[in-house]
Design an enzyme around this catalytic site. Structure first.
Site, short mmCIF file in Angstrom:
data_model
loop_
_atom_site.label_atom_id
_atom_site.label_comp_id
_atom_site.label_asym_id
_atom_site.label_seq_id
_atom_site.Cartn_x
_atom_site.Cartn_y
_atom_site.Cartn_z
N ASP A 53 0.68 -1.03 -0.20
CA ASP A 53 -0.23 -0.32 0.25
C ASP A 53 1.00 1.33 -0.22
O ASP A 53 0.56 2.13 -0.41
CB ASP A 53 -1.05 0.13 0.85
CG ASP A 53 -0.03 -0.51 2.46
OD1 ASP A 53 0.74 -0.85 1.91
OD2 ASP A 53 -1.33 -0.03 3.62
N ASP A 461 5.63 1.51 13.47
CA ASP A 461 4.77 0.15 12.89
C ASP A 461 5.63 -0.89 13.72
O ASP A 461 5.31 -2.27 13.36
CB ASP A 461 3.74 -0.27 11.82
CG ASP A 461 2.64 0.88 11.87
OD1 ASP A 461 2.81 1.65 12.80
OD2 ASP A 461 2.49 1.04 10.28
#
Ligand SMILES: *[C@@H]1O[C@H](CO)[C@@H](O)[C@H](O)[C@H]1NC(C)=O
Ligand SMILES: *[C@@H]1O[C@H](CO)[C@@H](O)[C@H](O)[C@H]1NC(C)=O
Ligand SMILES: *[C@@H]1O[C@H](CO)[C@@H](O)[C@H](O)[C@H]1NC(C)=O
Ligand SMILES: *[C@@H]1O[C@H](CO)[C@@H](O)[C@H](O)[C@H]1NC(C)=O
Length: 816
Positions: A53, A461
């Site tokens: 993405d 993340d």
């Protein structure tokens, strides 16, 4: 796209050789981000792609590794092209690959989307701009694939757009697209219509386009095509029987939940569909799986679970092309205790599970799981979290030529294996991390300590990673930064006169977000001076490691000495750029707007120092790793250097302006190179200087995109001459080396290795068919705004909707 003319090609060939380095990834391994889709070629064994993405497209190799194939398309102005919303292969030509690229359909993305196409498996690309945006990092990005090539006619492609833009068709192999006016459905669902920033309120559009290869042809085109739309009505699956002339909603369809995937099993003449009550990828509390019998036109609900066992939607579905009736389907998000995967060998009539409760809390796990190719996934995730199988499982495929080979992806990595059929015999399979080569981390901070760790990488993340030496850069780390693990680390620094001492900061409120190491970043401790309220921002360690200066995200600049509590530094503006002198423990530097500040009392107080003439924005401050008092400052008008602790500055060159991150790295002899992202002779790119900033050479080259230069992180190696690291927002850390001339006239720097020259000629050749990178003009204002948005990584609680442009859900979920 622009094609080079013969004259331009000649000019390109005759142009002076620049030292475009040969870039490769630092091997973090294990992906590190969301992979929303896989596509296998239906007729040629071994041809497969994974789309990400925020980090482009990857091609599968025969040894289970992946190769990035879209690095050339995402230069500074086209950074958003690394958001891939769909990928499609031509069933009649395994060399051809198409992708719909673009990151956001709102203002965060300055450009319209594009359909890129390659005839050489992604080695080179051509591009067609669309008249609207494409949302590779938008909600619903795991549905699909919304781009497909007609199996009977290579010229015909369909693309299902977002934002109410409907269905688009190409009849010339993806060169031009026109809207299919007879297709009126738009896929009008938006996850949060009240969202005002254009992210969650954008209509999700069409979710997949699936050709029925068994349907015969009409005027040379496949007659029957199914299209899914983001609607939870009885009009969310559409079909044409006349090759796209007329369309109707398929009769008898469920009418509840949103269709995510529609996969054809040609031998069965069946369409398998997964549904969820949201469009994903983070949501889903109910859902269904259906089998549509194309011949009989009948629907069968084959949802594997019901009642209280059904508390999730369905995403990825793998259909075995060699064994009709065999399918594997995954829960999209089952946050506790773990994801569940189901397998059927009788077309969904009966199912078995990948794990079962025995007597609570005990479970039978019908799998073993390993992470040999990315050991940190085990130590930092599988060993410390319950959700071993993952979450955000939108993509799941079975190799059409090998019933044992399968892949599925999560918010963290790619899992899969080579013994899937053992599910049916021993009911115990081997799941491995199969993301080797996928490097998707968003990098938030880099450092290289002279005589210490070669590379410290703070990432979004996940916590971050230490690479002790240059040779370690090729090996996936044994563990992430642990004890404490941060859900994201936003900055890292070393103490210049005590290089084994390292500090990092994280961005999750509620726990202490400062950690220190005294062994170069191998092991860590929570820093006692940190409380649980302050997060994020950037950090600087004093030369002797007794003082930490922290420019927090929301609590201004803070200082702590000898592990005392952090106290506010009122003489520096909030969010100031900060740095420590690397050799003089008493000195820290700060910058804000047009002003440069110096502290001579270990960061307690700062005073305005030398003028940065003409600058209105301090972007970065870097102290010389070995020389006390030498400090470099990057601004909107270029780079300034001081050798007197910032008392006075000299602008190093007018050739490089509008600079962002800068770095010093070991050069030849005792010389230190300077690296900078800025606008120079080749446009907005990465440049290097071997002569103290007098002259600058393009070391990025036209074939290596890094995305937007204002979001790139930069470090020069402090240990390996000529080596430089670039941290990207979604393509991990890339590095290269070369040499830059350190004297004389400068500017005529050439690469010294044969490899680099070979690369140059390759690049020149590729330019004939590649998206060109000439004449790019950066609109700084727009990009600066965009970057803020892009790097605001909001880590939300399990299952909640992200409030920002979260690049991907990482292991942070595992620790919330
Ligand atoms: C469709 O989705 C919306 C939004 O989640 C929901 O309010 C509505 O009840 C759903 N409709 C059906 C038929 O499930
Ligand atoms: C499946 O195999 C693994 C590895 O050998 C083992 O740990 C596990 O207990 C097995 N599962 C069951 C239910 O026997
Ligand atoms: C370190 O900086 C302080 C403040 O500018 C100065 O007084 C001192 O002499 C410096 N120390 C060294 C070793 O240069
Ligand atoms: C950006 O990509 C588009 C196609 O998506 C292309 O038309 C344009 O030329 C590219 N811009 C640059 C500066 O390369």
């Amino acid at each position: 796209m622009k094609l080079f003319t013969a004259t331009e090609l000649l000019l390109a060939a005759a142009a002076p050789i620049h030292a475009a380095y040969t870039w490769q990834n630092v091997k973090i391994g294990g992906g590190g981000g969301f992979v929303p889709g896989f596509v296998f070629h239906p007729k040629t064994k071994g041809v497969a792609y994974a789309r990400t993405d925020i980090g482009g497209l990857y091609r599968l190799n025969s040894d289970d590794s992946w190769t990035a194939v879209t690095d050339s398309i995402a230069d500074n102005s086209n950074w958003s092209k690394w958001g891939v919303d769909a990928v499609a292969l031509d069933p009649q030509d395994a060399n051809k690959v198409y992708a719909a690229v673009g990151s956001y359909t709102n203002s965060w993305d300055p450009n319209n989307g594009a359909i890129i196409r390659s005839s050489d498996k992604g080695a080179t690309w051509s591009s067609t701009s669309l008249s609207f945006k494409v949302g590779g990092n938008m909600p619903g990005r795991g549905t699909g694939e919304r781009l497909a090539v007609d199996p009977a006619n290579s010229k015909i492609l369909y693309f299902g757009a977002r934002s109410g833009n409907g269905l688009w068709k190409s009849a010339d192999g993806g060169v031009t697209f026109t809207k299919v006016s007879s297709f009126t459905a738009k896929g009008s669902f938006a996850p949060d219509p009240s969202d005002t920033n254009g992210y969650n309120n954008d209509p999700q559009g069409l979710t997949f386009v699936t050709f029925d290869s068994t349907s015969g042809t009409t005027s040379g085109a496949t007659s029957r095509i199914f299209v899914g739309t983001a609607d939870n009505t009885t009009s969310s699956l559409w079909v044409t029987e006349d090759a796209g002339t007329t369309w109707s909603a398929v009769a008898g369809q469920p009418g509840t939940y949103f269709p995510h995937k529609g996969v054809l099993q040609p031998t069965e003449k069946a369409l398998y569909l997964t549904y969820s009550d949201g469009t994903g990828p983070y949501d889903g509390t109910l859902g269904a799986v259906y089998r549509y019998d194309i011949t009989a036109r009948t629907w069968k609900n084959i949802t594997p679970v019901s009642g209280s066992d059904l508390y999730f939607g369905f995403g990825g579905i793998g259909v075995d092309m060699l064994k009709p009736g065999t399918i594997v389907v995954a829960s999209l998000n089952s946050w506790w205790p773990d994801a569940q995967l189901f397998r059927s060998t009788d077309s969904g009539t009966t199912w078995s599970r990948l794990w079962e409760w025995t007597s609570y809390p005990n479970m039978n796990l019908y799998y073993s799981q390993s992470a040999a190719k990315a050991p940190w996934v085990k130590t930092g995730f599988l060993d410390v979290d319950t959700k071993d199988l993952g979450w955000m499982i939108e993509s799941l495929v079975i190799d059409p030529f090998d019933s044992d080979h399968w892949l599925y992806a999560t918010g963290l990595t790619v899992f899969g294996g080579h013994d899937l059929t053992k599910w049916d015999t021993t009911h115990n399979i081997t799941i491995q991390v199969l993301a080797d080569g996928i490097e998707e981390f968003a990098v938030l901070g880099l450092a290289s300590a002279p005589g210490g760790s070669e590379l410290l990488a703070a990432v979004g993340d996940d916590s971050g990673f230490t690479f002790a030496s240059s040779s370690a850069l090729k090996t996936s780390p044994q563990k992430p930064w642990m004890d404490p693990i941060f859900s994201s680390s936003t900055s890292v620094d070393y103490a210049g006169a005590s290089v084994k001492n390292v500090v990092r900061v994280g961005n999750t409120a509620g726990t202490q977000q400062v950690a220190v190491s005294s062994d170069g970043g191998a092991s860590w401790n929570i820093y006692y001076g940190a409380d649980t309220s302050m997060t994020g921002g950037t950090v600087a360690y004093s030369a002797n490691a007794d003082t930490i200066l922290w420019s927090t995200s929301a609590n201004g600049v803070q200082r702590s000495q000898y592990s005392s509590s952090f106290t506010s530094v009122s003489s520096l503006p909030a969010t100031a750029v900060i740095a420590s002198d690397k050799q003089n423990n008493t000195v820290f530097y700060g910058g804000y707007s047009s002003t440069f500040y110096v502290s001579k009392d270990t960061g307690s107080t700062f005073a305005k120092a030398g003028a940065l003439t003409g600058a209105t924005a301090v972007r970065d401050i870097v102290a010389h790793p070995k020389i006390a008092g030498e400090v470099w400052v990057s601004t909107d008008v270029g780079i300034f250097r001081s050798t007197d602790y910032g008392a006075s500055f000299t602008k190093v060159s007018t050739a490089l302006t509008n600079t962002y991150q800068i770095a010093l790295g070991l050069g030849s002899g005792s010389n230190w190179n300077v690296y900078a992202f800025g606008t120079g002779s080749a446009g907005p790119r990465l440049y290097g200087s071997g002569d103290t900033g007098a002259t600058w050479t393009d070391i990025q080259g036209a074939s290596q995109g890094f995305g937007a230069i204002d979001s790139c992180k930069l470090a020069g190696s402090s240990n390996t001459a000529g080596q430089v690291f670039v941290g990207t927002n979604g393509r991990g850390v890339l590095y290269a080396s070369g040499s830059l001339s350190s004297g004389g006239t400068g500017g005529s720097t050439t690469s010294t290795t044969t490899t680099s020259r070979t690369t140059l000629s390759t690049t020149t050749t590729k330019a004939t068919t590649t998206i060109t990178t000439t004449s790019k003009v950066a609109t700084t204002t727009t990009k600066a705004t965009t970057t803020t948005v892009k790097t605001t990584t909001t880590t939300s609680a399990s299952g909640s909707t992200p409030t920002g442009t979260v690049p991907q859900f990482g292991v942070s979920e595992g620790f919330s």
